[in-house]
Design a protein around this motif. Structure first.
Motif, PDB file in Angstrom:
ATOM      1  N   LEU A 205     -10.271   0.515  -2.836  1.00  0.00           N
ATOM      2  CA  LEU A 205      -9.099   0.308  -2.343  1.00  0.00           C
ATOM      3  C   LEU A 205      -9.404  -1.161  -1.730  1.00  0.00           C
ATOM      4  CD1 LEU A 205      -6.956   2.718  -0.198  1.00  0.00           C
ATOM      5  CD2 LEU A 205      -7.714   0.508   0.804  1.00  0.00           C
ATOM      6  N   GLY A 207      -7.261  -3.948   0.648  1.00  0.00           N
ATOM      7  CA  GLY A 207      -6.088  -4.375   1.329  1.00  0.00           C
ATOM      8  C   GLY A 207      -6.007  -5.836   1.782  1.00  0.00           C
ATOM      9  N   THR A 215      -4.377  -2.948   7.909  1.00  0.00           N
ATOM     10  CA  THR A 215      -4.743  -2.437   6.461  1.00  0.00           C
ATOM     11  C   THR A 215      -6.319  -2.549   6.592  1.00  0.00           C
ATOM     12  OG1 THR A 215      -4.540  -2.708   4.166  1.00  0.00           O
ATOM     13  CG2 THR A 215      -5.076  -4.748   5.492  1.00  0.00           C
ATOM     14  N   LEU A 230      -6.984   7.423   3.299  1.00  0.00           N
ATOM     15  CA  LEU A 230      -5.470   7.720   2.780  1.00  0.00           C
ATOM     16  C   LEU A 230      -4.880   8.963   3.605  1.00  0.00           C
ATOM     17  CD1 LEU A 230      -5.468   6.905  -0.966  1.00  0.00           C
ATOM     18  CD2 LEU A 230      -4.920   5.548   0.800  1.00  0.00           C
ATOM     19  N   TYR A 249       8.461   5.446   1.042  1.00  0.00           N
ATOM     20  CA  TYR A 249       8.231   4.667  -0.231  1.00  0.00           C
ATOM     21  C   TYR A 249       9.266   4.870  -1.181  1.00  0.00           C
ATOM     22  CZ  TYR A 249       6.018   8.763  -2.082  1.00  0.00           C
ATOM     23  OH  TYR A 249       5.886  10.279  -2.893  1.00  0.00           O
ATOM     24  N   ARG A 270       5.286  -3.515   2.617  1.00  0.00           N
ATOM     25  CA  ARG A 270       4.267  -3.833   1.947  1.00  0.00           C
ATOM     26  C   ARG A 270       4.426  -3.123   0.281  1.00  0.00           C
ATOM     27  NH1 ARG A 270       0.842  -1.582   6.225  1.00  0.00           N
ATOM     28  NH2 ARG A 270      -1.099  -2.082   5.094  1.00  0.00           N
ATOM     29  N   VAL A 272       2.338  -1.601  -2.956  1.00  0.00           N
ATOM     30  CA  VAL A 272       1.088  -0.983  -3.267  1.00  0.00           C
ATOM     31  C   VAL A 272       1.020  -0.864  -4.889  1.00  0.00           C
ATOM     32  CG1 VAL A 272      -0.596   1.083  -3.146  1.00  0.00           C
ATOM     33  CG2 VAL A 272       0.811   0.536  -1.339  1.00  0.00           C
ATOM     34  N   THR A 284      -6.804   0.793  -5.822  1.00  0.00           N
ATOM     35  CA  THR A 284      -5.572   0.729  -4.943  1.00  0.00           C
ATOM     36  C   THR A 284      -5.611  -0.636  -4.451  1.00  0.00           C
ATOM     37  OG1 THR A 284      -5.785   3.051  -4.837  1.00  0.00           O
ATOM     38  CG2 THR A 284      -4.372   2.105  -3.262  1.00  0.00           C
ATOM     39  N   TYR A 285      -4.348  -1.228  -4.611  1.00  0.00           N
ATOM     40  CA  TYR A 285      -4.212  -2.518  -4.006  1.00  0.00           C
ATOM     41  C   TYR A 285      -3.047  -2.544  -2.996  1.00  0.00           C
ATOM     42  CZ  TYR A 285      -6.631  -3.007  -8.375  1.00  0.00           C
ATOM     43  OH  TYR A 285      -7.647  -2.965  -9.466  1.00  0.00           O
ATOM     44  N   ASP A 286      -3.360  -2.702  -1.641  1.00  0.00           N
ATOM     45  CA  ASP A 286      -2.383  -2.659  -0.832  1.00  0.00           C
ATOM     46  C   ASP A 286      -2.103  -4.234  -0.278  1.00  0.00           C
ATOM     47  OD1 ASP A 286      -0.553  -2.175   1.587  1.00  0.00           O
ATOM     48  OD2 ASP A 286      -2.449  -1.754   2.882  1.00  0.00           O
ATOM     49  N   HIS A 287      -0.799  -4.661  -0.759  1.00  0.00           N
ATOM     50  CA  HIS A 287      -0.253  -5.942  -0.427  1.00  0.00           C
ATOM     51  C   HIS A 287       0.479  -5.946   1.030  1.00  0.00           C
ATOM     52  CE1 HIS A 287      -1.476  -7.170  -4.594  1.00  0.00           C
ATOM     53  NE2 HIS A 287      -1.137  -6.035  -4.963  1.00  0.00           N
ATOM     54  N   ALA A 288      -0.144  -6.462   1.896  1.00  0.00           N
ATOM     55  CA  ALA A 288       0.705  -6.195   3.186  1.00  0.00           C
ATOM     56  C   ALA A 288       0.998  -7.605   3.749  1.00  0.00           C
ATOM     57  CB  ALA A 288      -0.246  -5.524   3.871  1.00  0.00           C
TER      58      ALA A 288
END
Length: 298
Positions: A205, A207, A215, A230, A249, A270, A272, A284-288
């Protein structure tokens, strides 16, 4: 009439140029700026000087992107936390021809896992790999662009190819969607065993917020660690459509496959994205970072 004809010709190449620029920079805004700059340069060149318009534009865009890559490398030195490429987010089931950028992410080489690995390459490696392996540009032309010998350009592509070799191949959309929904159902149930089972053993994961919001500052590796992380988030904030949920979401396509747009009650958004392999979530890519969400096209 000549100007209108030239503009039409340029537009016929726009999706191709955006694809090249996005793969080279990992930035939607930089890609669009590079393509626009190539149009301005084209307008200032006599057409008799151009034998192959598509090839000429590809070279011009690549030169512009190389400069932007070098600038981005400097910016990354002061970046807080992890760095992810900008996601391209488009509507599920929408018309996919209106925006050239939507055509770009139909291609498997712009899936998020591939873009993440490209971001680990040096600017010369990235240019050599994308132009040669993606577009079959000869090494002597790449060498001229990079200011190196043809043998050096070939070696740059070889090193890049080795780095990219470890990226999982994109799975069919149906398999990808089933894996994402399996993870979300497990999170909703709060079942750590089910969450862990929905994640690949080598899952990671990442962030990216640049200090703008919360993140994971470091990459989290392993199904068990990610599952606990998570579930901690869902337990703290609540995710879904309940009255108590802070995070809500909706589904969207993130670089061409199912992902999430997550919205907080305070209006923060954000994105994901996911990579799937062996019917489980591998990435898993958290673009925040809001500065990197210019590619949200809804």
């Amino acid at each position: 009439m000549v100007a209108a004809f030239l503009a039409d010709l340029f537009e016929s190449h726009r999706a191709h140029l955006l694809s090249v620029a996005y793969r080279l920079t990992g930035s939607v805004s930089d890609a669009e700026d590079a393509v626009q700059e190539s149009w301005l340069r084209l307008a200032g060149v006599h057409q008799s000087e151009i034998d192959d318009l598509r090839a000429w534009l590809t070279t011009v865009v690549s030169r512009i992107c190389l400069d932007r890559l070098r600038s981005a490398a400097v910016r990354r030195e002061a970046y807080v936390g992890q760095w992810l490429p900008e996601p391209v987010v488009t509507r599920l089931g929408g018309a996919r021809d209106a925006d050239p950028l939507e055509q770009v992410v139909r291609k498997q080489d712009t899936r998020m896992a591939a873009m993440v690995v490209l971001d680990t390459l040096t600017p010369p490696q990235r240019v050599a790999f994308v132009l040669h392996d993606g577009l079959s540009v000869p090494f002597d032309e790449i060498a001229e662009l990079l200011g190196v010998s043809a043998d050096a350009a070939r070696q740059l592509a070889v090193r890049a190819r080795k780095a990219v070799a470890g990226v999982p191949e994109p799975v069919p959309d149906g398999e990808h969607e089933a894996a994402v929904r399996r993870l979300l159902d497990a999170l909703a149930e709060g079942d750590i065993a089910a969450v862990t089972a929905a994640l690949h053993p080598d899952s990671r994961l990442v962030g990216d917020a640049n200090g703008t919001t919360s993140t994971a500052v470091n990459v989290i590796d392993g199904a068990d660690r990610i599952a606990r992380f998570l579930l901690g988030l869902t337990g703290r904030y609540g995710i879904g459509d309940t009255d108590a949920a802070v995070l809500r979401y909706e589904f969207a396509l993130v670089n061409g496959q199912l992902g999430l747009i997550v919205k907080r009650n305070d209006g923060r958004t954000r994105v994901v994205g996911f990579t799937v392999t062996d019917e489980t979530i591998w990435g898993t890519y958290d673009h925040a970072n809001p500065a990197k969400l210019s590619g949200v096209r809804l």
